[in-house]
Design a protein around this motif. Structure first.
Motif, PDB file in Angstrom:
ATOM      1  N   TYR A 569      22.903  63.425  39.219  1.00  0.00           N
ATOM      2  CA  TYR A 569      23.430  62.318  40.020  1.00  0.00           C
ATOM      3  C   TYR A 569      24.876  62.021  39.653  1.00  0.00           C
ATOM      4  O   TYR A 569      25.742  61.831  40.517  1.00  0.00           O
ATOM      5  CB  TYR A 569      22.570  61.072  39.821  1.00  0.00           C
ATOM      6  CG  TYR A 569      23.043  59.880  40.612  1.00  0.00           C
ATOM      7  CD1 TYR A 569      22.530  59.600  41.872  1.00  0.00           C
ATOM      8  CD2 TYR A 569      24.025  59.026  40.106  1.00  0.00           C
ATOM      9  CE1 TYR A 569      22.974  58.510  42.599  1.00  0.00           C
ATOM     10  CE2 TYR A 569      24.479  57.949  40.829  1.00  0.00           C
ATOM     11  CZ  TYR A 569      23.950  57.685  42.072  1.00  0.00           C
ATOM     12  OH  TYR A 569      24.406  56.614  42.794  1.00  0.00           O
ATOM     13  N   SER A 573      28.025  62.480  42.047  1.00  0.00           N
ATOM     14  CA  SER A 573      28.600  61.246  42.588  1.00  0.00           C
ATOM     15  C   SER A 573      30.096  61.390  42.857  1.00  0.00           C
ATOM     16  O   SER A 573      30.663  60.665  43.678  1.00  0.00           O
ATOM     17  CB  SER A 573      28.354  60.079  41.622  1.00  0.00           C
ATOM     18  OG  SER A 573      29.138  60.232  40.445  1.00  0.00           O
ATOM     19  N   ASP A 576      29.819  62.522  46.268  1.00  0.00           N
ATOM     20  CA  ASP A 576      29.201  61.448  47.055  1.00  0.00           C
ATOM     21  C   ASP A 576      28.739  61.876  48.431  1.00  0.00           C
ATOM     22  O   ASP A 576      29.238  61.417  49.436  1.00  0.00           O
ATOM     23  CB  ASP A 576      30.174  60.282  47.205  1.00  0.00           C
ATOM     24  CG  ASP A 576      29.432  58.993  47.541  1.00  0.00           C
ATOM     25  OD1 ASP A 576      30.082  58.075  48.032  1.00  0.00           O
ATOM     26  OD2 ASP A 576      28.206  58.939  47.304  1.00  0.00           O
ATOM     27  N   TYR A 578      25.056  62.328  49.168  1.00  0.00           N
ATOM     28  CA  TYR A 578      23.600  62.321  49.270  1.00  0.00           C
ATOM     29  C   TYR A 578      23.214  62.013  50.712  1.00  0.00           C
ATOM     30  O   TYR A 578      23.712  61.080  51.331  1.00  0.00           O
ATOM     31  CB  TYR A 578      22.990  61.270  48.339  1.00  0.00           C
ATOM     32  CG  TYR A 578      23.036  61.698  46.898  1.00  0.00           C
ATOM     33  CD1 TYR A 578      22.102  62.589  46.399  1.00  0.00           C
ATOM     34  CD2 TYR A 578      24.036  61.232  46.054  1.00  0.00           C
ATOM     35  CE1 TYR A 578      22.152  62.988  45.080  1.00  0.00           C
ATOM     36  CE2 TYR A 578      24.089  61.629  44.734  1.00  0.00           C
ATOM     37  CZ  TYR A 578      23.138  62.513  44.246  1.00  0.00           C
ATOM     38  OH  TYR A 578      23.187  62.910  42.954  1.00  0.00           O
ATOM     39  N   ASN A 581      20.195  58.423  51.812  1.00  0.00           N
ATOM     40  CA  ASN A 581      20.437  57.066  51.317  1.00  0.00           C
ATOM     41  C   ASN A 581      19.421  56.103  51.917  1.00  0.00           C
ATOM     42  O   ASN A 581      19.127  56.145  53.102  1.00  0.00           O
ATOM     43  CB  ASN A 581      21.835  56.601  51.712  1.00  0.00           C
ATOM     44  CG  ASN A 581      22.910  57.383  50.980  1.00  0.00           C
ATOM     45  OD1 ASN A 581      22.611  58.252  50.187  1.00  0.00           O
ATOM     46  ND2 ASN A 581      24.151  57.065  51.260  1.00  0.00           N
ATOM     47  N   TYR A 594      23.148  50.233  44.643  1.00  0.00           N
ATOM     48  CA  TYR A 594      23.445  51.259  45.644  1.00  0.00           C
ATOM     49  C   TYR A 594      22.338  52.282  45.492  1.00  0.00           C
ATOM     50  O   TYR A 594      22.266  52.988  44.500  1.00  0.00           O
ATOM     51  CB  TYR A 594      24.817  51.860  45.343  1.00  0.00           C
ATOM     52  CG  TYR A 594      25.325  52.845  46.349  1.00  0.00           C
ATOM     53  CD1 TYR A 594      25.450  52.511  47.691  1.00  0.00           C
ATOM     54  CD2 TYR A 594      25.714  54.128  45.948  1.00  0.00           C
ATOM     55  CE1 TYR A 594      25.951  53.424  48.603  1.00  0.00           C
ATOM     56  CE2 TYR A 594      26.210  55.039  46.852  1.00  0.00           C
ATOM     57  CZ  TYR A 594      26.331  54.685  48.185  1.00  0.00           C
ATOM     58  OH  TYR A 594      26.825  55.592  49.085  1.00  0.00           O
ATOM     59  N   LYS A 596      19.822  55.470  46.364  1.00  0.00           N
ATOM     60  CA  LYS A 596      19.789  56.782  46.994  1.00  0.00           C
ATOM     61  C   LYS A 596      18.561  57.538  46.520  1.00  0.00           C
ATOM     62  O   LYS A 596      17.895  57.140  45.575  1.00  0.00           O
ATOM     63  CB  LYS A 596      21.037  57.589  46.623  1.00  0.00           C
ATOM     64  CG  LYS A 596      22.348  56.942  46.975  1.00  0.00           C
ATOM     65  CD  LYS A 596      23.485  57.820  46.494  1.00  0.00           C
ATOM     66  CE  LYS A 596      24.834  57.178  46.814  1.00  0.00           C
ATOM     67  NZ  LYS A 596      25.953  58.016  46.364  1.00  0.00           N
TER      68      LYS A 596
END
Length: 902
Positions: A569, A573, A576, A578, A581, A594, A596
């Motif tokens: 992750y 990130s 960013d 993913y 969500n 936040y 996900k």
């Protein structure tokens, strides 16, 4: 008062209604769908793929051997499962006459693990399969074509009693949750059977099964009052008549007086119906074998001829010619044969007057009049009982030099582990579940729906008391332990010649996960004992030597924990992207978390901060991970330093409190201010310790995606460089071609890359401007120019992504014409035709199958009525002819409509 005329009319009407009733009864008596008469044909497809999911991620990882597809499920799907849902019937010109859903005509079972994958991957095909069962049930008096399968393809005669029942119960429950009805029959893994399995099937309400003719020992007519001791016929050498169903009673021994019917000297025939039994169909062995190992299914006429040759000419009222094979035969093993059987179903078989049916329907018309006894333990793919899944019998290694001496030690090791896990399950599960084994049997309800609400309802039903959060986690761990304990017996692990193949490695991965979960709940250390037993399984591969080394090299190295998920992750990130969500909140600080998904984990990002200093980028965050499967969670602090390019340094540790986290974050960002990667890494090591993660630590899918992203800037520069080289040397390249000389490789490559880059750029622009008629037309003309240029320079454009984009664009244009059209019809349909022509000119190997299916689905509902229902204007006439011309371009046979045009 009624007049005489009225009385006469009433009387005549009554006589007329009586005649109609008699006619209807006569039709019913002569309807082979309602009364057993004539020849029936059943083709059974056993569709199955083993569970391939990573047990830690609940997802199938990329399998390079399945290239160009992502994995073998996907490859076989496009070669078999989808083509059978949309099987083509073509004319002599190769034009589409019809689309047949083969699942609507064949008897079939689809393994639950495969159906779960299909439901996620291609919902359209999944729905076609469900619809096929409904439609076949409507045609066949309520008896749908689908039957269940034992859940994950365990060899039931080798399973303990509990596992037998759970496999059957999970298979039944999964089937009902999908098809909305109870199954009448069930497919046994490798058709493996013994009398203990017969007993379990009867107890679970299974009406019938399908076996190979080699599995029968002897048979006889069912005893009657007039003939209570009919003679047995020995059929152990494949001599059983497969054109009728048989009834199998539970027998402790195989002797002449063993039938339960023989024990009831004075019992009436009606009372025999109370005895427990299982009905069995034996498929036609020679035809089924030829389907798999000869060319019989490449011609529907040839196939029908083989079926016809099996028909018994003894004037019996009805008979069933049934064949069974792996469903993957049709399209995967034998390319294009889904078309063969499609035409056989709707053309060849009906032309011979044969009724296409399934086992349940035939059984309803023609209950067994014969009894059968089975050999003690058998399967359809092993000549030695079920030794293929427990011994060095030679099956699976035919023609090779490798032994299968590893099979027995592997079976013994897994049986030992299963028994150890039973002790853990009963001891710890007994404290949490009112009946642990009932909870396991009903855990299939959770496997079908892992939503928090459904899992909570499940736990509420089975808990001994109100479970705490920790107890809920342990309850789910125990059930997952049992799921993996079942999965580790999936038959494919023994099927082939070597333990270290992917199938053997996969079942060991399930065993490793079960071991791990047992340790989490009970603190037991079972791995050492398991490895000792695996060490007795000799491998054919020198690098492995034995099963314990296979486990160490291929299983332990693939294990994943919460830290790896957190590192995945954290590094990801930075990019960013993913796709799953749960929420769309940004990282501006306006929201608390936040959230996900990372495979089967929910990632709650509690804090996230990024700073850059020159070429260095650092992110620091607080992350809570929750397993969607076991509900266990971990709270982490992460820091990632991106040094540029492919270099990442990631550290993870447990969250110990807000004050510690604030101090840690301050120290890390302070270290970045010195603009020294070495200093930042030293500080990270002081805080987090020596353990660090890099790009290589990411799960393969995301690692590959990030590698592409990191390469993209370089590739863009190279594309521009090759384009410049191509433009500067265009005349030189043309001169070589004019004079028939071989173009220097460097220049030819530059031309192909430059034209491919230009083509991709244009396709992406067309995607953006699809609703703009003039812009999209200009893009199509540009694509045509590229195709012409590539042809002149003999360039082969290697752009697989371009092929996919082009296919989707054609479907979108067609959809707009059919359902959302607002502009000039003539211009828009010409634009679509031009795009199809250009698609072929680019030589990308485009497939128009989905566009063809979309057009065909509207041919009779929209296009034909437009053309045949009193065309009232010139505009409608022009539109009709344009639609038909488009059909011809899509290789759809529209000749019958053209003939009817005024």
């Amino acid at each position: 008062m009624t007049s005489t005329a009225e009385l006469t009319t009433t009387s005549d009407s009554k006589l007329h209604l009586d005649d109609v009733a008699q006619d209807l009864q006569s039709l019913a008596d002569n309807d082979p769908l309602k009364k057993a008469q004539g020849v029936y044909v059943t083709v059974h497809g056993h569709f199955y793929q083993p569970p391939r999911e990573n047990p830690y991620l609940d997802a199938i990882e990329r399998q390079p051997s399945a290239s160009p597809f992502h994995d073998w499920n996907e490859r076989i799907h496009w070669e078999c499962y989808r083509p059978n849902a949309f099987a083509r019937v073509l004319n002599d010109k190769g034009e589409l006459l019809g689309i047949v859903n083969n699942y609507e005509y064949m008897s079939f079972n689809i393994g639950p693990t495969l159906m779960s994958w299909l439901e996620r991957y291609d919902l359209e095909v999944y729905q076609r399969i469900l619809e096929a069962d409904i439609n076949s049930g409507l045609r066949l008096n309520g008896h749908g074509n689908a039957i269940a399968q034992v859940y994950n393809h365990i060899i039931l005669p080798l399973a303990n009693e509990r596992d037998k029942y759970t496999q059957i119960r999970w298979g039944k429950a999964d089937f009902k949750s999908r098809f909305g009805r109870d199954t009448e029959g069930i497919w046994l893994a490798e058709t493996a059977i013994d009398y203990a399995t017969v007993e379990a099937l009867i107890a679970e309400g299974i009406r019938f099964i399908v076996l190979a003719p080699s599995q029968a020992q002897r048979c006889r007519p069912l005893p009657t009052e007039n003939d209570p001791q009919p003679e047995w016929h020995e059929v152990g050498g494949n001599q059983i008549d497969p054109t009728r169903p048989y009834r199998c009673y539970l027998k402790p021994t195989l002797n002449s007086t063993s039938s339960p019917l023989n024990e009831i000297k004075t019992t009436t025939v009606e009372k025999t119906e109370d005895l427990p039994y299982l009905d069995i169909f034996f498929y036609d062995g020679p035809i089924s074998r030829d389907m798999g190992f000869s060319d019989v299914v490449y011609s529907s006429h040839h196939f029908a001829g083989r079926v016809g040759a099996a028909i018994r000419g003894d004037h019996r009222p009805s008979q069933l010619i049934s064949v069974a094979t792996d469903g993957e035969t049709f399209g995967h093993h034998k390319k294009g044969t889904e078309k063969t059987i499609a035409y056989a179903f709707i053309g060849e078989f009906p032309r011979h007057g044969w009724t296409v049916t399934n086992f349940a329907h035939y059984l309803s018309l023609n209950p067994p009049s014969w009894e059968v006894e089975l050999k003690p333990v058998t399967a359809w793919s092993c000549a030695h009982g079920v030794d293929r899944w427990q011994d060095d019998c030679g099956c699976g290694g035919e023609g090779g030099v490798w032994h299968q001496k590893w099979r027995r030690p592997l079976r013994d090791a897994l049986n030992w582990l299963r028994d150890q896990l039973i002790l853990v399950f009963e001891e710890f599960g007994g404290k949490l579940f009112t009946d642990p084994w009932l909870a396991r049997d009903e855990y299939i309800q959770v496997l079908r729906d892992r939503s928090a609400a459904n899992v909570t309802r499940f736990l509420d039903r089975h808990q001994t008391h109100k479970l705490t959060d920790t107890e809920q986690i342990d309850a789910l761990r125990l059930l997952e332990m049992q799921r993996h304990a079942l999965f580790m017996f999936t038959s494919c692990g023994w099927f082939f010649e070597e333990l270290s193949r992917p199938e053997g490695t996969q079942i060991l991965r399930y065993a490793a996960r079960a071991l791990e979960l047992a340790g989490d709940v009970a603190g037991v250390q079972l791995e050492k004992g398991f490895l000792k037993l695996l060490g007795l399984a000799p491998s054919n591969v020198e690098d492995f030597k034995h099963g314990a080394e296979v486990y160490r090299q291929l299983v332990l190295t693939a294990q994943i924990g919460f830290k790896q998920v957190a590192a995945h992750y954290a590094i990801n990130s930075l990019f960013d992207n993913y796709s799953n969500n749960f929420a769309t909140q940004d990282r501006s600080g306006n929201v608390d978390t936040y959230q996900k998904r990372v495979y089967c984990y929910t990632a709650n990002e509690l804090d996230y901060q990024m700073q850059r200093m020159g070429a260095l980028t650092m992110v620091v965050g607080n992350l809570k991970l929750v397993s969607e499967i076991t509900w266990e969670s971990e709270n982490f602090v992460f820091a990632v330093l991106h040094l540029g390019g492919w270099d990442f340094h990631c550290c993870i540790q447990q969250f110990t409190g807000r004050r510690d986290y604030s101090e840690l974050k301050e120290r890390l960002f302070a270290s970045l201010q010195q603009a020294s990667a070495a200093h930042a890494i030293v500080v990270m090591t002081q805080i987090f310790g020596d353990e660090a993660f890099s790009l290589q630590s990411l799960f393969a899918e995301e690692r590959h995606r990030i590698m592409k992203l990191l390469s993209q800037e370089t590739l863009n520069r190279l594309d521009q460089l090759y384009t410049q080289t191509y433009r500067e040397n265009y005349g030189v390249i043309m001169a070589f071609h004019r004079d028939g000389l071989t173009v220097p490789q460097e220049l030819q490559v530059a031309a192909e890359i430059a034209l491919g880059y230009r083509c991709m750029t244009t396709l992406r622009s067309l995607e953006q401007d699809i609703t703009e008629p003039q812009l999209s037309w200009n893009h199509i003309l540009e694509l045509e120019a590229i195709a012409t240029e590539a042809k002149h320079l003999r360039c082969r454009l290697n752009i697989p992504e371009g092929k996919e984009i082009l296919e989707q664009l054609i479907i979108k244009f067609l959809w707009q014409l059919l359902h959302e059209h607002h502009g000039s019809f003539t211009t828009d349909i010409q634009r679509l035709e031009k795009l199809i022509d250009v698609g072929y000119q680019l030589n990308l190997g485009i497939s128009l199958e989905k566009a063809q299916e979309l057009y065909f689905s509207c041919l009779h509902s929209q296009i034909a009525p437009l053309c045949l229902n009193n065309i009232s204007s010139t505009t409608e006439s022009v539109q009709c002819r344009q639609w038909l011309k488009l059909g011809q371009k899509l290789a759809v046979d529209v000749s019958m409509i053209i003939k009817k045009l005024p």
